[in-house]
Design a protein around this motif. Structure first.
Motif, PDB file in Angstrom:
ATOM      1  N   ASP A   1      -1.346  58.876 -76.785  1.00 58.12           N
ATOM      2  CA  ASP A   1      -0.099  58.847 -76.043  1.00 58.12           C
ATOM      3  C   ASP A   1      -0.208  57.718 -75.030  1.00 58.12           C
ATOM      4  N   GLU A   2       0.921  57.170 -74.659  1.00 57.44           N
ATOM      5  CA  GLU A   2       0.934  56.063 -73.716  1.00 57.44           C
ATOM      6  C   GLU A   2       1.527  56.530 -72.390  1.00 57.44           C
ATOM      7  N   ILE A   3       0.843  56.171 -71.321  1.00 56.55           N
ATOM      8  CA  ILE A   3       1.356  56.434 -69.973  1.00 56.55           C
ATOM      9  C   ILE A   3       1.790  55.088 -69.409  1.00 56.55           C
ATOM     10  N   GLU A   4       3.041  54.984 -69.059  1.00 58.17           N
ATOM     11  CA  GLU A   4       3.551  53.718 -68.538  1.00 58.17           C
ATOM     12  C   GLU A   4       3.509  53.728 -67.014  1.00 58.17           C
ATOM     13  N   LEU A   5       3.038  52.627 -66.474  1.00 59.36           N
ATOM     14  CA  LEU A   5       2.956  52.446 -65.034  1.00 59.36           C
ATOM     15  C   LEU A   5       3.922  51.330 -64.660  1.00 59.36           C
ATOM     16  N   ASN A   6       4.801  51.619 -63.734  1.00 58.59           N
ATOM     17  CA  ASN A   6       5.752  50.608 -63.293  1.00 58.59           C
ATOM     18  C   ASN A   6       6.029  50.848 -61.810  1.00 58.59           C
ATOM     19  N   THR A   7       5.315  50.094 -60.959  1.00 57.04           N
ATOM     20  CA  THR A   7       5.480  50.213 -59.512  1.00 57.04           C
ATOM     21  C   THR A   7       5.827  48.835 -58.948  1.00 57.04           C
ATOM     22  N   LYS A   8       5.982  48.766 -57.638  1.00 56.14           N
ATOM     23  CA  LYS A   8       6.256  47.485 -56.997  1.00 56.14           C
ATOM     24  C   LYS A   8       5.026  46.569 -57.046  1.00 56.14           C
ATOM     25  N   ASP A   9       3.844  47.187 -57.208  1.00 65.73           N
ATOM     26  CA  ASP A   9       2.613  46.404 -57.200  1.00 65.73           C
ATOM     27  C   ASP A   9       2.149  45.965 -58.579  1.00 65.73           C
ATOM     28  N   LYS A  10       2.393  46.773 -59.590  1.00 70.37           N
ATOM     29  CA  LYS A  10       1.956  46.376 -60.924  1.00 70.37           C
ATOM     30  C   LYS A  10       2.669  47.200 -61.991  1.00 70.37           C
ATOM     31  N   SER A  11       2.560  46.730 -63.204  1.00 73.19           N
ATOM     32  CA  SER A  11       3.112  47.470 -64.338  1.00 73.19           C
ATOM     33  C   SER A  11       2.133  47.345 -65.501  1.00 73.19           C
ATOM     34  N   GLY A  12       2.227  48.264 -66.413  1.00 72.62           N
ATOM     35  CA  GLY A  12       1.345  48.249 -67.570  1.00 72.62           C
ATOM     36  C   GLY A  12       1.298  49.602 -68.233  1.00 72.62           C
ATOM     37  N   SER A  13       0.361  49.735 -69.118  1.00 74.35           N
ATOM     38  CA  SER A  13       0.185  50.975 -69.868  1.00 74.35           C
ATOM     39  C   SER A  13      -1.244  51.454 -69.737  1.00 74.35           C
ATOM     40  N   ASP A  14      -1.410  52.758 -69.915  1.00 73.44           N
ATOM     41  CA  ASP A  14      -2.730  53.365 -69.895  1.00 73.44           C
ATOM     42  C   ASP A  14      -2.761  54.442 -70.975  1.00 73.44           C
TER      43      ASP A  14
END
Length: 149
Positions: free
Chosen positions: A40-53
Motif C-alpha cells: 500500500d502507498e502512503i502519500e505525504l504532502n506537506t508544506k515542507d515535502k511531498s512523496g510516498s512511503d
C-alpha cells in the motif's frame, strides 16, 4: 556469463507435522508456482515535502499441480483449511538449495477433476508474519519420498 533461471528450478515444499516432528514434503508434479509482493502507498504532502512511503505489505503465493497418488500435500492442505490452520511453505532455489519459508493462511484451494484430463489442484496463500531464509542440505523428494526434519 549469466545463466537464466528456468521455472523448474524453483520448487515449493510444505512442512507437515507428524508423530516424530515434521516432514518437509514437495507437492509432486508441480506445474506452476508464483510469489508476489504488494505494498500500500502512503502519500505525504506537506508544506515542507511531498512523496510516498510504504504502507502495509502483503506477500502471497500460488501453486498448481497434478494430483498424484501417494502425495501427502492435497489431503494436508484440505485438512488445514477446514481446521483454519496456517501452513509452513518453503520456496526453494534448486541451484543453491537456498529457501525462503513462512507461515501462510490458505485463502483458496481448488481441486479440478475434468473428464479426459489429469486431476489438478491450485492453491492461493497469504503470508502471516515474516519470511526467514535457510539453506537446505537436500531438495525434498517427490510424492511418497519425503524428508523427515
Amino acid at each position: 556469463m549469466s545463466l537464466e533461471y528456468r521455472g523448474d528450478e524453483t520448487l515449493y515444499a510444505v512442512k507437515i507435522p507428524n508423530d516424530t516432528g515434521s516432514t518437509l514434503v514437495r507437492p509432486f508434479n508441480q506445474t506452476d508456482g508464483s510469489s508476489s509482493m504488494e505494498s500500500d502507498e502512503i502519500e505525504l504532502n506537506t508544506k515542507d515535502k511531498s512523496g510516498s512511503d510504504y504502507g502495509s505489505i502483503t506477500e502471497s503465493l500460488s501453486l498448481e499441480g497434478i494430483i498424484t497418488e501417494g502425495d501427502l500435500f492435497p489431503d494436508y492442505v484440505k485438512k488445514s483449511i477446514r481446521q483454519k490452520k496456517m501452513i509452513e511453505i518453503y520456496e526453494i532455489n534448486t541451484r543453491t538449495k537456498k529457501a525462503e519459508k513462512g507461515m501462510y493462511m490458505i485463502s483458496s484451494f481448488e481441486r479440478t477433476h475434468s473428464n479426459g484430463e489429469f486431476s489438478t489442484y491450485s492453491l492461493e496463500a497469504k503470508l502471516n508474519g515474516t519470511i526467514t531464509e535457510e539453506t537446505l542440505t537436500e531438495i525434498p523428494a517427490g510424492a511418497g519420498e519425503a524428508v523427515t526434519t
